[in-house]
Design an enzyme around this catalytic site. Structure first.
Site, PDB file in Angstrom:
ATOM      1  N   CYS A   1      14.319  19.195   1.917  1.00 21.86           N
ATOM      2  CA  CYS A   1      14.119  20.495   2.557  1.00 21.86           C
ATOM      3  C   CYS A   1      13.927  21.587   1.513  1.00 21.86           C
ATOM      4  CB  CYS A   1      15.320  20.822   3.442  1.00 21.86           C
ATOM      5  SG  CYS A   1      15.266  22.498   4.103  1.00 21.86           S
TER       6      CYS A   1
ATOM      7  N   GLU B   1      11.729  33.723   5.638  1.00 27.25           N
ATOM      8  CA  GLU B   1      10.574  33.454   6.493  1.00 27.25           C
ATOM      9  C   GLU B   1      11.020  33.136   7.911  1.00 27.25           C
ATOM     10  OE1 GLU B   1       7.339  31.781   3.323  1.00 27.25           O
ATOM     11  OE2 GLU B   1       8.829  30.357   4.007  1.00 27.25           O
TER      12      GLU B   1
ATOM     13  N   CYS C   1       8.619  22.723   9.618  1.00 32.83           N
ATOM     14  CA  CYS C   1      10.042  22.460   9.372  1.00 32.83           C
ATOM     15  C   CYS C   1      10.281  22.124   7.917  1.00 32.83           C
ATOM     16  CB  CYS C   1      10.481  21.232  10.154  1.00 32.83           C
ATOM     17  SG  CYS C   1      10.949  21.606  11.791  1.00 32.83           S
TER      18      CYS C   1
ATOM     19  N   CYS D   1      11.033  30.614  15.565  1.00 35.47           N
ATOM     20  CA  CYS D   1      11.953  29.904  14.683  1.00 35.47           C
ATOM     21  C   CYS D   1      12.531  30.918  13.698  1.00 35.47           C
ATOM     22  CB  CYS D   1      11.187  28.803  13.958  1.00 35.47           C
ATOM     23  SG  CYS D   1      12.150  27.980  12.694  1.00 35.47           S
TER      24      CYS D   1
ATOM     25  N   CYS E   1      19.971  28.056   1.318  1.00 33.17           N
ATOM     26  CA  CYS E   1      20.933  27.263   2.093  1.00 33.17           C
ATOM     27  C   CYS E   1      21.862  26.537   1.133  1.00 33.17           C
ATOM     28  CB  CYS E   1      20.193  26.272   2.985  1.00 33.17           C
ATOM     29  SG  CYS E   1      21.309  25.274   3.987  1.00 33.17           S
TER      30      CYS E   1
ATOM     31  N   CYS F   1      19.749  19.753   1.430  1.00 27.17           N
ATOM     32  CA  CYS F   1      19.162  18.455   1.792  1.00 27.17           C
ATOM     33  C   CYS F   1      17.962  18.214   0.883  1.00 27.17           C
ATOM     34  CB  CYS F   1      18.751  18.455   3.259  1.00 27.17           C
ATOM     35  SG  CYS F   1      20.128  18.837   4.348  1.00 27.17           S
TER      36      CYS F   1
HETATM   37  N1  SAH Z   1      20.079  23.837   8.645  1.00 26.34           N
HETATM   38  C1  SAH Z   1      19.821  23.371   9.956  1.00 26.34           C
HETATM   39  C2  SAH Z   1      18.650  24.047  10.620  1.00 26.34           C
HETATM   40  C3  SAH Z   1      17.418  24.295   9.815  1.00 26.34           C
HETATM   41  S1  SAH Z   1      16.422  22.937   9.359  1.00 26.34           S
HETATM   42  C4  SAH Z   1      19.638  21.875   9.958  1.00 26.34           C
HETATM   43  O1  SAH Z   1      19.480  21.286   8.901  1.00 26.34           O
HETATM   44  O2  SAH Z   1      19.688  21.298  11.025  1.00 26.34           O
HETATM   45  C5  SAH Z   1      15.603  22.418  10.835  1.00 26.34           C
HETATM   46  C6  SAH Z   1      15.211  20.942  10.851  1.00 26.34           C
HETATM   47  O3  SAH Z   1      14.137  20.672   9.927  1.00 26.34           O
HETATM   48  C7  SAH Z   1      16.344  20.033  10.427  1.00 26.34           C
HETATM   49  O4  SAH Z   1      16.432  18.931  11.271  1.00 26.34           O
HETATM   50  C8  SAH Z   1      15.918  19.622   9.050  1.00 26.34           C
HETATM   51  O5  SAH Z   1      16.539  18.459   8.651  1.00 26.34           O
HETATM   52  C9  SAH Z   1      14.435  19.488   9.203  1.00 26.34           C
HETATM   53  N2  SAH Z   1      13.705  19.455   7.939  1.00 26.34           N
HETATM   54  C10 SAH Z   1      14.090  19.970   6.760  1.00 26.34           C
HETATM   55  N3  SAH Z   1      13.147  19.726   5.811  1.00 26.34           N
HETATM   56  C11 SAH Z   1      12.143  19.066   6.433  1.00 26.34           C
HETATM   57  C12 SAH Z   1      10.878  18.571   6.002  1.00 26.34           C
HETATM   58  N4  SAH Z   1      10.461  18.730   4.763  1.00 26.34           N
HETATM   59  N5  SAH Z   1      10.095  17.960   6.906  1.00 26.34           N
HETATM   60  C13 SAH Z   1      10.511  17.828   8.189  1.00 26.34           C
HETATM   61  N6  SAH Z   1      11.675  18.290   8.653  1.00 26.34           N
HETATM   62  C14 SAH Z   1      12.497  18.897   7.790  1.00 26.34           C
HETATM   63 FE1  SF4 Z   2      19.895  23.647   4.799  1.00 25.02          FE
HETATM   64 FE2  SF4 Z   2      17.446  22.612   4.887  1.00 25.02          FE
HETATM   65 FE3  SF4 Z   2      19.572  21.015   4.954  1.00 25.02          FE
HETATM   66 FE4  SF4 Z   2      19.005  22.546   7.053  1.00 25.02          FE
HETATM   67  S1  SF4 Z   2      17.742  20.890   6.268  1.00 25.02           S
HETATM   68  S2  SF4 Z   2      21.003  22.244   6.105  1.00 25.02           S
HETATM   69  S3  SF4 Z   2      18.180  24.364   6.028  1.00 25.02           S
HETATM   70  S4  SF4 Z   2      18.977  22.350   3.252  1.00 25.02           S
END
Ligand code: SAH
Ligand code: SF4
Length: 355
Positions: free
Chosen positions: A135, A108, A346, A121, A128, A132
């Protein structure tokens, strides 16, 4: 017998099936292949204009290019490595597109309307490997890394759809950009071309969980990209529970200091506020201390929920957190939630293996 000494017919067939995408070539490679395919020295500029400015999807349409050059190009290359599979528009005008690549993998990407311009974006991986906890992109692990051309395809598909190039691009879709460094670097260099919107490095944000070697390479690359660190907790042990990376914050911050020194850009900490997990006043004070060490700005992100294990902090708690940072002299902003009604916010972007 060497494996590459196959009969010519088979080679031709394999080549047809696995034609490379034109989007995956850099300028030098594009010049070389157009010449190899029988084009004159000015033909590359024409082909380039068709592919990137007019966003043509078929070499046959390039009416001012000699027929034999078009034929040879289409025998050896496809233009786009993927196609638009589905799109949704949110109440606030945010557009989410699902792009399907040749092997069926889908990712996406999102176009976000800001006051007078668009921000795109883009995803750098399908899935990934970091995982996290809050996420959605990482919940099933890594599917595969994307090529530069596959990232460019997302960018150009969105540009076609909203009929303009964006003013800013953020690598905040699915994937960890610094664990796909070479392809990400190539993609970002392609964006700089005037035929692709001529986006300068300062308009591009690379967001990372903090891969020290990747930050160092980015710092040495000689470009001024905006760099965002997904901090989410100021203490290593607790951070690792939600952002499972082995590198200690001390090492990551050192690299951010180096980044700042080399590029002159002020890094941003991204901080997704999760109720009862990382939103206490003590966390705010410690995050402020870390910000001073770089120094860095802070962007507070409300949690976009998909995993019921977490809840977003209340607006009062977000405000308390913001005020503590601000009172300590840290520049702090709170990100507006965009496109959450279509799961385009995000951390809500997902990927699919096949379809
Ligand atoms: N992998 C990279 C970039 C993609 S995520 C990273 O983690 O930085 C982009 C941003 O969205 C990151 O700061 C991530 O921590 C945040 N993010 C991920 N899941 C989220 C959620 N459920 N709500 C808000 N922000 C989130
Ligand atoms: Fe990967 Fe999501 Fe963590 Fe970014 S926030 S590193 S996309 S798992």
């Amino acid at each position: 017998v060497c494996a590459c000494a196959r009969p010519g017919r088979l080679q031709g067939k394999a080549a047809m099936e696995e034609r490379r995408s034109f989007y995956d070539l850099d300028e030098e490679e594009r010049c070389a292949v157009v010449r190899e395919c029988g084009g004159a020295s000015y033909t590359e500029k024409q082909v380039h204009g068709w592919v990137f400015r007019r966003m043509t999807y078929a070499f046959e349409r390039m009416t001012d290019i000699p027929g034999w050059v078009r034929e040879e190009l289409s025998r050896r290359f496809r233009i786009v490595p993927g196609e638009l599979d589905a799109a949704a528009v949110s109440r606030d005008g945010t557009l989410k597109a699902l792009v399907r690549f040749r092997d069926g993998v889908r990712v996406e990407c999102v176009a976000i309307p800001l006051r007078a311009y668009w921000s795109f974006c883009v995803s750098t991986m399908a899935g990934c490997p970091v995982g996290c906890r809050f996420c959605a992109s990482g919940k099933d692990g890594l599917i595969r890394r994307l090529s530069a051309g596959e990232m460019l395809a997302q960018y150009l598909l969105l540009a076609r759809r909203v009929e303009t190039y964006p003013r800013t691009v953020v690598l905040m879709g699915s994937g960890e950009p610094l664990l796909n460094f070479d392809e990400v670097w190539k993609f970002l260099s392609l964006l700089n071309h005037p035929d692709m919107g001529g986006l300068g490095a300062r308009r591009i944000t690379v967001s990372t969980v903090g891969i020290p070697r990747g930050i160092e390479r980015l710092a040495r690359g000689g470009k001024q990209f905006e760099l965002a660190l997904s901090l989410h907790h100021p203490r290593d042990a607790e951070r690792r529970r939600i952002v499972p990376v082995k590198h200690p914050l001390g090492e990551i911050l050192e690299k951010l200091v180096f980044y700042r020194h080399m590029t002159g850009r002020i890094p941003t900490f991204e901080y997704c506020l999760l109720r009862g997990v990382n939103d206490s006043p003590a966390c705010a004070r410690e995050a402020a201390d870390l910000a001073h060490r770089v120094p860095a700005k802070v962007n507070l992100i409300p949690y976009n929920d998909w995993n019921p294990r977490y809840t977003s902090s209340s607006p009062e708690v977000v405000d308390r957190f913001r005020k503590i940072l601000a009172s300590r002299g840290v520049p702090v902003t709170v990100r507006r939630r965009r496109g959450d009604d279509i799961r385009a916010a995000c951390g809500q972007l997902t990927a699919e293996r096949r379809g």
